[in-house]
Design an enzyme around this catalytic site. Structure first.
Site, PDB file in Angstrom:
ATOM      1  N   VAL A 154       0.830  -1.220   0.000  1.00 44.08           N
ATOM      2  CA  VAL A 154       0.000   0.000   0.000  1.00 44.08           C
ATOM      3  C   VAL A 154       0.855   1.258   0.000  1.00 44.08           C
ATOM      4  O   VAL A 154       0.346   2.371   0.081  1.00 44.08           O
ATOM      5  CB  VAL A 154      -0.952   0.021   1.227  1.00 44.08           C
ATOM      6  CG1 VAL A 154      -1.914  -1.156   1.197  1.00 44.08           C
ATOM      7  CG2 VAL A 154      -0.192   0.043   2.550  1.00 44.08           C
ATOM      8  N   ASP A 155       2.195   1.093  -0.115  1.00 41.95           N
ATOM      9  CA  ASP A 155       3.098   2.226   0.091  1.00 41.95           C
ATOM     10  C   ASP A 155       3.328   3.108  -1.129  1.00 41.95           C
ATOM     11  O   ASP A 155       3.898   4.193  -1.012  1.00 41.95           O
ATOM     12  CB  ASP A 155       4.438   1.737   0.645  1.00 41.95           C
ATOM     13  CG  ASP A 155       5.014   0.574  -0.165  1.00 41.95           C
ATOM     14  OD1 ASP A 155       4.985   0.637  -1.403  1.00 41.95           O
ATOM     15  OD2 ASP A 155       5.472  -0.402   0.455  1.00 41.95           O
ATOM     16  N   HIS A 194      -4.631  -3.974  -2.459  1.00 43.93           N
ATOM     17  CA  HIS A 194      -5.006  -3.644  -1.084  1.00 43.93           C
ATOM     18  C   HIS A 194      -5.115  -2.141  -0.840  1.00 43.93           C
ATOM     19  O   HIS A 194      -5.041  -1.691   0.294  1.00 43.93           O
ATOM     20  CB  HIS A 194      -4.010  -4.276  -0.103  1.00 43.93           C
ATOM     21  CG  HIS A 194      -4.049  -5.782  -0.096  1.00 43.93           C
ATOM     22  ND1 HIS A 194      -3.110  -6.569   0.505  1.00 43.93           N
ATOM     23  CD2 HIS A 194      -4.958  -6.645  -0.639  1.00 43.93           C
ATOM     24  CE1 HIS A 194      -3.420  -7.845   0.348  1.00 43.93           C
ATOM     25  NE2 HIS A 194      -4.532  -7.925  -0.352  1.00 43.93           N
ATOM     26  N   THR A 208       6.395 -12.275  -1.688  1.00 38.77           N
ATOM     27  CA  THR A 208       5.128 -12.489  -0.994  1.00 38.77           C
ATOM     28  C   THR A 208       5.020 -13.943  -0.579  1.00 38.77           C
ATOM     29  O   THR A 208       5.352 -14.849  -1.350  1.00 38.77           O
ATOM     30  CB  THR A 208       3.902 -12.070  -1.836  1.00 38.77           C
ATOM     31  OG1 THR A 208       2.723 -12.477  -1.134  1.00 38.77           O
ATOM     32  CG2 THR A 208       3.907 -12.675  -3.215  1.00 38.77           C
ATOM     33  N   PRO A 222      13.167 -15.347  -0.617  1.00 37.22           N
ATOM     34  CA  PRO A 222      14.219 -16.027   0.156  1.00 37.22           C
ATOM     35  C   PRO A 222      13.724 -17.316   0.806  1.00 37.22           C
ATOM     36  O   PRO A 222      14.508 -18.213   1.090  1.00 37.22           O
ATOM     37  CB  PRO A 222      14.629 -15.000   1.212  1.00 37.22           C
ATOM     38  CG  PRO A 222      13.554 -13.973   1.236  1.00 37.22           C
ATOM     39  CD  PRO A 222      12.864 -14.015  -0.097  1.00 37.22           C
ATOM     40  N   ALA A 245      14.447 -10.023  -3.124  1.00 39.70           N
ATOM     41  CA  ALA A 245      14.065  -9.430  -4.401  1.00 39.70           C
ATOM     42  C   ALA A 245      15.129  -8.475  -4.941  1.00 39.70           C
ATOM     43  O   ALA A 245      15.521  -8.558  -6.106  1.00 39.70           O
ATOM     44  CB  ALA A 245      12.736  -8.695  -4.238  1.00 39.70           C
TER      45      ALA A 245
END
Ligand SMILES: [Zn+2]
Length: 257
Positions: free
Chosen positions: A112-113, A128, A197, A223, A240
């Site tokens: 959401v950033d 989201h 995710t 990871p 990532a």
């Protein structure tokens, strides 16, 4: 197939990404975390003594809107100071490459950033919502507001009701329009890339599977092993930003060759 970050800088993954006419990407908290945005998952995932479930919920906002807003105000401040990382920037490059040859690129994000947009990604579907979006708790009023700190605080609508963060909270459905676009893109893509995710939060987690069922090759960068790893054609066990740095190095080597 499982590959390490070093092995990622191989012709193979490049070939997968470069040859695809349509790419769908799903990103999650891991991508933001590498920019210093907290995920509130696992040990230490609390703010004050609260779990995200105690704050990111309509009941929490009804009970104590000021507390919920203090949490979001703190996060907005952190996010404003954060910078997009190599993964955000790498995805911009992939989008430019794919659309440059008339292909389709869709970035589905659970974050959401707004860091993808800040990095320069264009076709972003926010599953989201956005922490920069404010929505009236009573009427239909919505607006974007990037100010840190917010004034007045907590923010109010022109109808005098409190505004709430324009994000999807626990127990709330995803915006129908975004979800439909996401499902269409997932079903139509040739390559579905899942990054950072754990794919535990439904319904977003069902998107890679939808891609796979419709013939997409699924590539995962994470990871940790996740439920997506089981259906992935290529699973890269890497953070990532590291994975995208390796890809960028490979790009430069190729340019020199
Ligand atoms: Zn209102």
């Amino acid at each position: 197939m499982n590959l390490s970050a070093m092995e990622l800088s191989s012709e193979q993954l490049q070939a997968v990404l470069i040859s695809a006419k349509s790419i769908c990407v799903l990103t999650g908290a891991g991508v933001s975390q590498e920019s210093g945005v907290p995920t509130f998952r696992g040990p230490g995932g609390l703010w004050r003594q609260y779990r995200p479930e105690d704050l990111a919920a309509p009941e929490a906002f009804e009970r104590n809107p000021l507390l919920v807003w203090e949490w979001y105000a703190w996060r907005r401040e952190l996010i404003q100071r954060a910078q997009p990382n190599a993964a955000h920037l790498g995805l911009v490059k992939i989008e430019e490459t794919v659309t440059g040859r008339d292909g389709q690129f869709t970035l589905l994000t659970q974050n959401v950033d707004g860091l993808h947009e800040r990095a320069g990604s264009r076709n972003v579907i926010r599953l989201h919502g956005s922490i920069w979006q404010l929505r009236c708790a009573s009427c239909a009023e919505e607006r974007e507001d990037y100010s840190v700190p917010l004034a007045p605080f907590p923010p109010r609508c022109s109808c005098a009701s409190l505004m709430r963060p324009g994000v999807v909270w626990f127990g709330e459905p995803l915006p129908e329009d975004s979800w439909q676009k996401a499902a269409d893109a997932a079903a139509a893509c040739q390559v579905f890339l899942v990054i950072g995710t754990s794919a535990l939060v439904y319904p977003a987690a069902s998107l890679p599977l939808l891609g796979k069922r419709n013939g997409a090759r699924v590539v995962e960068i994470n990871p940790d092993s996740t439920s997506v790893s089981e259906i992935a054609d290529i699973a890269v066990q890497s953070k990532a930003a590291e994975a995208f740095s390796a890809l960028a190095r490979f790009d430069r080597q190729k340019e020199r060759a």
